[in-house]
Design a protein around this motif. Sequence first.
Motif, PDB file in Angstrom:
ATOM      1  N   LYS A 121       3.432  53.802  49.131  1.00 58.13           N
ATOM      2  CA  LYS A 121       2.640  52.721  49.739  1.00 58.13           C
ATOM      3  C   LYS A 121       2.150  53.176  51.117  1.00 58.13           C
ATOM      4  N   THR A 124      -0.720  55.501  50.853  1.00 58.62           N
ATOM      5  CA  THR A 124      -1.955  54.788  50.507  1.00 58.62           C
ATOM      6  C   THR A 124      -2.583  54.155  51.748  1.00 58.62           C
ATOM      7  N   LYS A 128      -6.334  54.956  53.592  1.00 56.67           N
ATOM      8  CA  LYS A 128      -7.383  53.935  53.758  1.00 56.67           C
ATOM      9  C   LYS A 128      -8.049  54.046  55.125  1.00 56.67           C
ATOM     10  N   SER A 147      -0.288  55.247  40.513  1.00 57.82           N
ATOM     11  CA  SER A 147      -1.437  54.581  39.892  1.00 57.82           C
ATOM     12  C   SER A 147      -2.351  53.912  40.915  1.00 57.82           C
ATOM     13  N   ASN A 148      -1.800  53.240  41.893  1.00 60.85           N
ATOM     14  CA  ASN A 148      -2.632  52.599  42.898  1.00 60.85           C
ATOM     15  C   ASN A 148      -3.227  53.631  43.844  1.00 60.85           C
ATOM     16  N   ASN A 151      -6.561  55.479  43.087  1.00 53.67           N
ATOM     17  CA  ASN A 151      -7.853  54.842  43.300  1.00 53.67           C
ATOM     18  C   ASN A 151      -8.534  55.302  44.577  1.00 53.67           C
ATOM     19  N   TYR A 152      -7.754  55.759  45.524  1.00 52.37           N
ATOM     20  CA  TYR A 152      -8.326  56.128  46.818  1.00 52.37           C
ATOM     21  C   TYR A 152      -8.544  57.630  46.946  1.00 52.37           C
TER      22      TYR A 152
END
Lengths: 419, 325
Positions: A121, A124, A128, A147-148, A151-152
């Motif tokens: 986390k 991520t 961002k 998985s999350n 996306n970035y």
Amino acid sequence: MYAAWTVKHKPKSLKYVVGNKEVIQKFVDWVRSWEKGIPKKRAAFLYGPPGVGKTVTVEALANDFQVELVEKNASDYRTESAIRRFAGLASQYGSLFGGKRIVLLDELDGLTGTADKGGVKAITEIIKSAQCPVVLIANNAYDPRFSNLRNYCLLIEFKKPPAGEVMKHLKRICAREGIQADENALKFIAQRSEGDVRSAVNDFQALAQGRKRLTYEDVSWLGYRDRQETIFTVLRMIIYGKTCVGAKRAVDMADVDIDMLFEWIYENVPAHLTDPHDLARAMDALSIADVYRGRIRATQDWSFTRYVIDYMTAGVAMARQNTKTRGWIPFKFPGRIRMLSRSKAERAMQLSIGYKIKRKCHISAVRASKEILPYLRIIFKNNANMAAGLAKWLDLDPEMIEYLVGSKKKAEAIIKLLS
Amino acid sequence: MSFEMWAEKYRPKTLDDMVNQKEIVERLKSFVKSRNVPHCIFAGPPGTGKTTAAICLARDLYGGAYREHIMELNASDERGINVVRETVKTFARVRSIGEISFKIMILDEADNMTSDAQQALRRTMERYTETCRFILIANYSGKIIEPIQSRCAPFRFTYLPREEHDQHLRQIAEEEKVKLLDDGLDAIFEVCSGDLRRAINTLQAAASLDKPVDAKVVYSITGRANPADVQKMIEIAMNGNFLEARKQLRDMIQKYGVAGSDIIRQIHTEIFRADMPEQWKIKLADIIGEIDYRLVEGADEEVQLSALLARLVEAGYELRKANMV
């Protein structure tokens, strides 16, 4: 000590990185895009099997582009706060001297378990708001944990380079090390590595270091990367070694640690050195090697390991003066290890009885289990009354009694006397 | 017969009870009289009264509740540096309450401590001398580092003379109503060579057979560790079968827990009894001595002894060759 060739001959520039040309171009384009402003994906996620050049690519790129590389293994930086502290700061501001920088988080696979809760986390979040390129590396980008995160990221897959590419790299090393190698010898090593460049270079070093020439015969015995197979080869190099250096080099190839290798040699020397003088010399070499092991234990100075190695390899090899090489004698698994593991439970039992004795007899448990226990065994086998008295005095468990008597029935008789 | 370990039951309780090591006991008594004890090293072979002397000293000094003022640590069980850093230090730095202001730390088998641990111990000894005195017990004082040796009063324990050994065992046999014959006593002395703890354990194990203790009984119970097996192993080696000899050795050490030092002592005795040219005996004695020294240095027992077996194989081969000419 020799430097590892994987480090010594690591590609310093992208043009020397093995294989994956298009993939690398995709990565270069993405880094370039930062010059025109922050791109949509602020991170690149390089993934693929081990030893295909993911990390090397990033390092070579940083070198080619003259950018600062802030590199950390994620396995060192496991917790959320640690990742924030390190990567957060690095990615939010420019380099100290106003230059450009890339933040690399390597070995994300190492970021597992509950201890790393929040780690992914945190990464991520950092991506961002990153102000410079962030590069992530893992073997498997499709792990559900990512998985999350995926996306970035710009996903870039590294593939196993073909054997021809690996060979090119080995040839480059040959040139730099001044080694003449047969084409098919290199081909053999390259094919055997199955696209793992790092292991190919490691194997190549093990075989070629210190040589001027490398022929197909020198490498063909390698066979598959199998532990037993390797240990046999290593043993052969030691017990049938002709030179000190040759025998010593075997240690670097062994897949087992020094103590285990010692056991293998110690087990197999007698069958292979049958002349009594040779045998005495070889056993004496092992005895001296063992003395150095004792000195290491006493002083905790591990630099003495080199003498252990000298005696257990070169010392054994040089012992062969009269024994003729006859036919094929199989190597055996160290009997002592087998016996040790078989009697492990037994020794645990002996020690726990030792602790019972220690409480009464002002003697260490270790010594009690060696020196007093044999007498107890005799008493327990011969004299139930005395045994019952001692069992009570020492506060022995029923299992201990049974162990000392050696039979369930007799143990029950003693236990009956106790009550 | 009583049902505890006799070696414990007949352990002297006070310095006055200690019949042997007279000079040492006298000096220890003077410590008790002056209510002061320096750091000490008790060195000497096993079963000569080192631990007993330390405990008797403590009991004479502190009286019945002596256990509150001493701590016994066994370096073979707890040999690392952390023990010194934690257990020893915690004990050493707290002042004792009572008439005598210091406590006593008995470090048994101190020659098994790593040298790191010994280095750490050296500072602890110095810093807490006021509150704690150390008695280090060791088989070989040479394995205690110099700086510690120089801080300690040395006491060298020796094997009991034969008469004292016999007297002691006879007394126990009488108390326990065991018939101990003269040749039984001889056998015990031969097998245990003056190590009193072993001798008493041997006597008790022999007594458990419920018959008069003679040489046959003694050898039958110690047989595994002693003459016959070792003799057989030597024979096998001299006949050239190294692998079988090593197997026997392995069994002795691993299955029956015989100490390497016992085996080598036995080999040494046997060599001089063996049927071989006299010159060979002294040649082999030198080799045995070298291996024994390596064992003392803390090497692996089986590896060292099998190196010796290889030498026996070599000797047997040379002998046969000489006979054929």
